[in-house]
Design a protein around this motif. Structure first.
Motif, PDB file in Angstrom:
ATOM      1  N   THR A   1      77.536  51.411  16.578  1.00 42.75           N
ATOM      2  CA  THR A   1      77.126  50.510  15.504  1.00 42.75           C
ATOM      3  C   THR A   1      75.603  50.454  15.506  1.00 42.75           C
ATOM      4  OG1 THR A   1      79.103  49.157  15.755  1.00 42.75           O
ATOM      5  CG2 THR A   1      77.234  48.115  14.676  1.00 42.75           C
TER       6      THR A   1
ATOM      7  N   SER B   1      75.029  46.162   7.156  1.00 43.86           N
ATOM      8  CA  SER B   1      76.408  46.182   7.631  1.00 43.86           C
ATOM      9  C   SER B   1      77.002  47.575   7.457  1.00 43.86           C
ATOM     10  CB  SER B   1      77.236  45.170   6.844  1.00 43.86           C
ATOM     11  OG  SER B   1      78.586  45.216   7.232  1.00 43.86           O
TER      12      SER B   1
ATOM     13  N   ALA C   1      74.606  45.231  14.258  1.00 37.58           N
ATOM     14  CA  ALA C   1      74.599  44.132  15.216  1.00 37.58           C
ATOM     15  C   ALA C   1      73.183  43.983  15.755  1.00 37.58           C
ATOM     16  CB  ALA C   1      75.567  44.399  16.369  1.00 37.58           C
TER      17      ALA C   1
ATOM     18  N   HIS D   1      72.987  42.603  18.822  1.00 39.12           N
ATOM     19  CA  HIS D   1      73.347  42.412  20.225  1.00 39.12           C
ATOM     20  C   HIS D   1      74.113  43.652  20.705  1.00 39.12           C
ATOM     21  CE1 HIS D   1      76.826  41.074  17.894  1.00 39.12           C
ATOM     22  NE2 HIS D   1      77.550  41.495  18.904  1.00 39.12           N
TER      23      HIS D   1
ATOM     24  N   SER E   1      71.254  40.010  23.322  1.00 38.28           N
ATOM     25  CA  SER E   1      70.444  40.332  22.148  1.00 38.28           C
ATOM     26  C   SER E   1      69.589  41.565  22.393  1.00 38.28           C
ATOM     27  CB  SER E   1      69.552  39.146  21.791  1.00 38.28           C
ATOM     28  OG  SER E   1      68.773  39.454  20.656  1.00 38.28           O
TER      29      SER E   1
ATOM     30  N   ASP F   1      73.985  37.202  12.783  1.00 37.23           N
ATOM     31  CA  ASP F   1      74.400  38.361  13.562  1.00 37.23           C
ATOM     32  C   ASP F   1      75.854  38.096  13.922  1.00 37.23           C
ATOM     33  OD1 ASP F   1      74.742  40.523  15.253  1.00 37.23           O
ATOM     34  OD2 ASP F   1      73.598  39.652  16.904  1.00 37.23           O
TER      35      ASP F   1
ATOM     36  N   GLU G   1      80.115  39.329  13.211  1.00 38.21           N
ATOM     37  CA  GLU G   1      81.171  40.204  12.705  1.00 38.21           C
ATOM     38  C   GLU G   1      80.658  41.457  11.992  1.00 38.21           C
ATOM     39  OE1 GLU G   1      83.983  37.853  10.486  1.00 38.21           O
ATOM     40  OE2 GLU G   1      84.805  37.002  12.320  1.00 38.21           O
ATOM     41  N   GLY G   2      79.696  42.136  12.634  1.00 35.05           N
ATOM     42  CA  GLY G   2      79.221  43.406  12.107  1.00 35.05           C
ATOM     43  C   GLY G   2      78.217  43.308  10.980  1.00 35.05           C
TER      44      GLY G   2
ATOM     45  N   VAL H   1      74.275  41.827  10.079  1.00 26.25           N
ATOM     46  CA  VAL H   1      73.007  41.200  10.466  1.00 26.25           C
ATOM     47  C   VAL H   1      72.305  40.806   9.174  1.00 26.25           C
ATOM     48  CG1 VAL H   1      70.779  41.487  11.622  1.00 26.25           C
ATOM     49  CG2 VAL H   1      72.846  42.525  12.602  1.00 26.25           C
TER      50      VAL H   1
END
Length: 173
Positions: free
Chosen positions: A42, A100, A103, A105, A111, A134, A136-137, A139
Motif C-alpha cells: 500500500t 486511496s 496509509a 502508518h 506512523s 488515516d 481504512e486505506g 489518507v
C-alpha cells in the motif's frame, strides 16, 4: 562399479531439485524499490510540504511506493475523518485531498508520516494545511485559503509525489 551409476543419478536428482527450487517465476518475485528495500504493498504517505513561488503556492504530498489515485475537491468545512470534528484552520475556502488506497502508518501501526498534523501557513494564497485522516486505506488532508482556490494538480515520479499548484490572485481580485 555398481554404485557409481546410482550415485550419479542421485547427484543429478539433487542438482535438478535444487535448480528447480531456486527458480521463481517473475510474477511471484517480490517487487523491489530502487533503494533495494521491498516496496510497500500500500502506498505510504510520508510527508506534506508547501512553498511559495512567483505566481502560485504549492502543496506537495510525498509517497513511498506507487502513487495511488488522488481526489481533490472543494468543501465548505474541513472535518477530521472518524470523529467528524471540525478542523481548526482559519479560511473561507477549503480543499479536501484524498489518497486511496494509502496509509500514513506501517503494518505495525506506527506512523510513517513526518509532516505537519495541523499548521497555519503565511503564504499569499495558502493559509493552512492539516492531515485530517488515516483510516481504512484512505489518507486525507485539508488545505485552507482566504480566496477561492484556482488550482491544477500533477503526479510526479522518482520520488513519488502529488502536487497541487494554487494560482495567486492579484490584490483586490
Amino acid at each position: 562399479m555398481y554404485h557409481r551409476p546410482r550415485l550419479a543419478a542421485v547427484a543429478a536428482g539433487i542438482l535438478l531439485f535444487t535448480a528447480a527450487g531456486a527458480t521463481v517465476p517473475a510474477s511471484a518475485a517480490p517487487h523491489r524499490s530502487t533503494a533495494g528495500r521491498l516496496a510497500p504493498a500500500t502506498a505510504l504517505v510520508t510527508d506534506a510540504r508547501w512553498g511559495g513561488h512567483g505566481s502560485f503556492d504549492r502543496i506537495v504530498i510525498d509517497v513511498r511506493g506507487t502513487l495511488p489515485p488522488v481526489t481533490v475537491r472543494p468543501v465548505k468545512v474541513l472535518r477530521y475523518d472518524g470523529t467528524g470534528h471540525k478542523v481548526p484552520l482559519a479560511g473561507k475556502y477549503f480543499l479536501e485531498i484524498k489518497l486511496s488506497p494509502a496509509a500514513a502508518h506501517n503494518d505495525a501501526g506506527r506512523s510513517v508520516y513526518r509532516g505537519p498534523r495541523l499548521i497555519k501557513i503565511y503564504l499569499p494564497t495558502l493559509k493552512g494545511l492539516a492531515q485530517t485522516g488515516d483510516f481504512e486505506g484512505v489518507v486525507t488532508f485539508g488545505a485552507a485559503f482566504d480566496t477561492k482556490p484556482v488550482y491544477k494538480t500533477a503526479k510526479l515520479h522518482a520520488p513519488e509525489r502529488f502536487v497541487i499548484d494554487v494560482r495567486r490572485t492579484p490584490a483586490g481580485g
